[in-house]
Scaffold this motif. Structure first.
Motif, short mmCIF file in Angstrom:
data_model
loop_
_atom_site.label_atom_id
_atom_site.label_comp_id
_atom_site.label_asym_id
_atom_site.label_seq_id
_atom_site.Cartn_x
_atom_site.Cartn_y
_atom_site.Cartn_z
N PHE A 72 -8.56 -47.84 -19.65
CA PHE A 72 -9.68 -47.47 -20.52
C PHE A 72 -9.45 -47.94 -21.95
N ALA A 73 -8.43 -48.78 -22.15
CA ALA A 73 -8.05 -49.18 -23.51
C ALA A 73 -9.14 -50.00 -24.20
N MET A 74 -10.03 -50.65 -23.42
CA MET A 74 -11.12 -51.40 -24.05
C MET A 74 -12.07 -50.48 -24.82
N SER A 75 -11.99 -49.18 -24.59
CA SER A 75 -12.86 -48.24 -25.28
C SER A 75 -12.63 -48.23 -26.78
N ARG A 76 -11.54 -48.85 -27.23
CA ARG A 76 -11.27 -48.94 -28.67
C ARG A 76 -12.33 -49.79 -29.37
N GLU A 77 -13.16 -50.51 -28.61
CA GLU A 77 -14.26 -51.26 -29.23
C GLU A 77 -15.28 -50.32 -29.88
N GLU A 78 -15.28 -49.03 -29.49
CA GLU A 78 -16.07 -48.01 -30.18
C GLU A 78 -15.13 -47.26 -31.11
N ARG A 79 -15.45 -47.20 -32.37
CA ARG A 79 -14.51 -46.65 -33.35
C ARG A 79 -14.21 -45.17 -33.11
N GLU A 80 -15.24 -44.35 -32.95
CA GLU A 80 -15.01 -42.92 -32.76
C GLU A 80 -16.16 -42.35 -31.94
N PRO A 81 -16.01 -42.28 -30.63
CA PRO A 81 -17.11 -41.80 -29.79
C PRO A 81 -17.49 -40.35 -30.08
N VAL A 82 -16.49 -39.51 -30.34
CA VAL A 82 -16.75 -38.13 -30.72
C VAL A 82 -15.77 -37.75 -31.83
N PRO A 83 -16.16 -36.90 -32.76
CA PRO A 83 -15.25 -36.50 -33.84
C PRO A 83 -14.04 -35.74 -33.31
N GLU A 84 -12.96 -35.75 -34.06
CA GLU A 84 -11.75 -35.05 -33.64
C GLU A 84 -11.96 -33.55 -33.55
N ASP A 85 -12.83 -33.01 -34.43
CA ASP A 85 -13.04 -31.57 -34.46
C ASP A 85 -14.27 -31.14 -33.66
N VAL A 86 -14.69 -31.97 -32.69
CA VAL A 86 -15.88 -31.66 -31.91
C VAL A 86 -15.69 -30.33 -31.16
N SER A 87 -16.73 -29.52 -31.15
CA SER A 87 -16.64 -28.23 -30.45
C SER A 87 -16.72 -28.46 -28.94
N PRO A 88 -16.16 -27.56 -28.14
CA PRO A 88 -16.26 -27.71 -26.68
C PRO A 88 -17.71 -27.82 -26.22
N LEU A 89 -18.61 -27.04 -26.82
CA LEU A 89 -20.02 -27.06 -26.44
C LEU A 89 -20.63 -28.44 -26.68
N ALA A 90 -20.35 -29.01 -27.86
CA ALA A 90 -20.89 -30.33 -28.19
C ALA A 90 -20.25 -31.42 -27.32
N LEU A 91 -18.95 -31.30 -27.06
CA LEU A 91 -18.26 -32.29 -26.24
C LEU A 91 -18.81 -32.31 -24.82
N LYS A 92 -19.01 -31.14 -24.24
CA LYS A 92 -19.54 -31.06 -22.88
C LYS A 92 -20.96 -31.61 -22.81
N ALA A 93 -21.76 -31.32 -23.83
CA ALA A 93 -23.12 -31.86 -23.86
C ALA A 93 -23.10 -33.38 -23.97
N TRP A 94 -22.25 -33.91 -24.84
CA TRP A 94 -22.12 -35.37 -25.00
C TRP A 94 -21.70 -36.02 -23.69
N TRP A 95 -20.76 -35.40 -22.99
CA TRP A 95 -20.25 -35.94 -21.72
C TRP A 95 -21.40 -36.05 -20.71
N LYS A 96 -22.23 -35.02 -20.63
CA LYS A 96 -23.34 -35.01 -19.68
C LYS A 96 -24.47 -35.94 -20.11
N GLN A 97 -24.66 -36.09 -21.41
CA GLN A 97 -25.77 -36.89 -21.92
C GLN A 97 -25.47 -38.39 -21.96
N GLY A 98 -24.30 -38.79 -21.49
CA GLY A 98 -24.00 -40.22 -21.43
C GLY A 98 -22.58 -40.60 -21.76
N GLY A 99 -21.79 -39.65 -22.26
CA GLY A 99 -20.39 -39.96 -22.55
C GLY A 99 -19.63 -40.35 -21.30
#
Length: 458
Positions: A72-99
């Motif tokens: 998955f190392a090619m994913s570095r082509e995206e600088r920051e897909p989610v912030p470091e301090d992302v909340s679990p709720l926001a992370l789970k939503a992002w994952w389902k919405q296309g992450g």
């Protein structure tokens, strides 16, 4: 002897510098690819089980560990897909919405013939009781991220309104955005073709990743659906044929009060004033009436919930994952070099539309127990704003359920003193509609039930 030396010189000059790093997909048939697939499935299960109000670091850490692993190392082509301090709720939503789609795309690239890349959506902010200040306008309705009962209650309304926002991105009248996007993509490919072949994918992908569509979406929400109080709507509906209105709907019982003054715009036809509104004739032709009855409580409550959330909409770079076909002849490999080959580009789009048949309604929700009312405006009967457009549809659904009859609650005439109508286009109402709106409120005060009809409730 000269020709072999020249050939050797060409080969040496084409050799990448020693500090150049190359990242490529793992072949599907490899053991690494199979292991990476298992790690992805494990992360999927872990995020699914992650408590919405749990540790903010656990989920983001697990995601980063996966993304930095070999396949998955090619994913570095995206600088920051989610912030470091992302909340679990926001992370789970992002994952389902296309992450998840974006992460899995790096395994798809390892399959024979695959040449489709995915641009990930942007993680959304959250709107919960934990994420706002105590004096937030919606604090009385917001729930903690960990409140599973609240999450279940609002799941249906949120799914429907979120789908409405996504549908708005596909409207055929967004042609200007489509044209801008096509032009940007063409520019990315043309610019990449000027680079050395081994750098073309990196230059192209970097440019494509810069595309921002400035999508309007709702944050990830935890908010109860209001179940009591009065929703008051004031303003004009219609254009050439119109009704100035005051409508009051009770969320607890569905009691509905509608005061209308309807007419058609009368226009002057003399040469000096042709096309201008004849206010005197327009007003003389008005027909006033008061209607009372009930409408669907569920539709009314969902409508109010959407109206309250409309001002909380946010703008993100991308609301959903986008797929891109890799141009022919580009080796799929991401390259980095400290001495650098600068890659940049991308673009953005956005649009707005309107028409002369649109009017503005002013709405106010009066919570129970004399709590502070909340108000806003709604573009009627359709809108470029996805929240307004969805609210328009819900309003139609609610009012289609209207059944005339004895009201279960008296009209909230005292509350109407704390509301005001939306303005009307000066061309349609050169002298304004203040007097007519006052008459609408007076008509509600003066209404008397017919024989055999008694107003119940308080």
């Amino acid at each position: 002897m000269l020709l072999p030396l020249l050939t050797l010189g060409v080969l040496l000059s084409a050799r990448p510098p020693a500090d150049e790093k190359v990242f490529a997909p793992c072949p599907e048939a490899s053991a690494e690819w199979t292991a990476a697939r298992e790690r992805l499935l494990a992360l999927d299960a872990r995020l699914e089980a992650l408590p919405d109000g749990g540790d903010r670091k656990a989920g983001a850490k697990a995601l980063r560990e996966l993304l930095t692993s070999h396949c998955f190392a090619m994913s570095r082509e995206e600088r920051e897909p989610v912030p470091e301090d992302v909340s679990p709720l926001a992370l789970k939503a992002w994952w389902k919405q296309g992450g998840r789609t974006w992460v899995e795309s790096y395994l798809e690239l390892g399959k024979p013939g695959a040449r489709m890349v995915v641009l990930p959506p942007e993680a959304r902010e959250t709107l919960t009781l934990d994420s706002v200040k105590p004096d937030h306008r919606l604090a009385s309705l917001l729930c903690a991220a960990s409140d599973t009962v609240c999450a279940k209650e609002m799941e249906g309304p949120y799914t429907r309104v979120d789908a409405a926002f996504l549908r708005a991105l596909d409207r055929p009248d967004e042609s200007s955005v489509a044209e801008a996007e096509a032009e940007s993509r063409k520019g990315c490919e043309e610019a990449a073709r000027t680079r050395p072949q081994r750098w073309r994918y990196t230059a192209w992908r970097s440019c494509e990743g810069g595309w921002t569509s400035f999508d309007k979406v709702l944050p990830v929400v935890r908010m109860r659906v209001p179940k009591d109080g009065w929703l008051v709507l004031r303003g004009r509906r219609g254009h050439h044929g119109f009704c100035d209105e005051v409508r009051a709907y009770h969320l607890g019982t569905g009691a509905a009060w509608v005061s209308q003054s309807c007419s058609d715009l009368a226009l002057y036809d003399d040469a000096k004033r042709i096309g201008q509104v004849d206010v005197k004739t327009t007003n003389a032709n008005r027909l006033a009436r008061v209607r009372v009855g009930t409408l669907s409580v569920d539709s009314l409550r969902e409508l109010t919930w959407v109206l309250l959330l409309a001002d909380e909409a946010i703008t993100v770079d991308r609301a959903r994952p986008l797929t891109r076909a890799v141009p022919a002849g580009y080796p799929i490999e991401w390259r980095e070099r400290p001495s650098g080959i600068t890659t940049r580009g991308g673009g953005g789009g956005g649009s707005f539309w309107g028409n002369t048949g649109q009017t503005t309604l002013r709405w106010t929700w009066f919570p129970p127990e004399k709590a502070e009312p909340l108000s806003g405006e709604l573009t009627w009967p359709e809108s470029a704003d996805p929240a307004d457009d969805h609210a328009d549809r819900l309003l139609v659904d609610a009012e289609d359920s209207f059944k005339e009859g004895c009201p279960s609650r008296p009209a909230p005439v005292d509350l109407l003193d704390f509301t005001r109508p939306a303005s009307v286009n000066k061309r349609d109402a050169p002298e304004g509609v203040t007097a007519q709106q006052d008459d609408l409120v007076t008509a509600l005060r003066d209404w008397r039930p017919s024989p055999g009809c008694a107003v119940t409730g308080k």
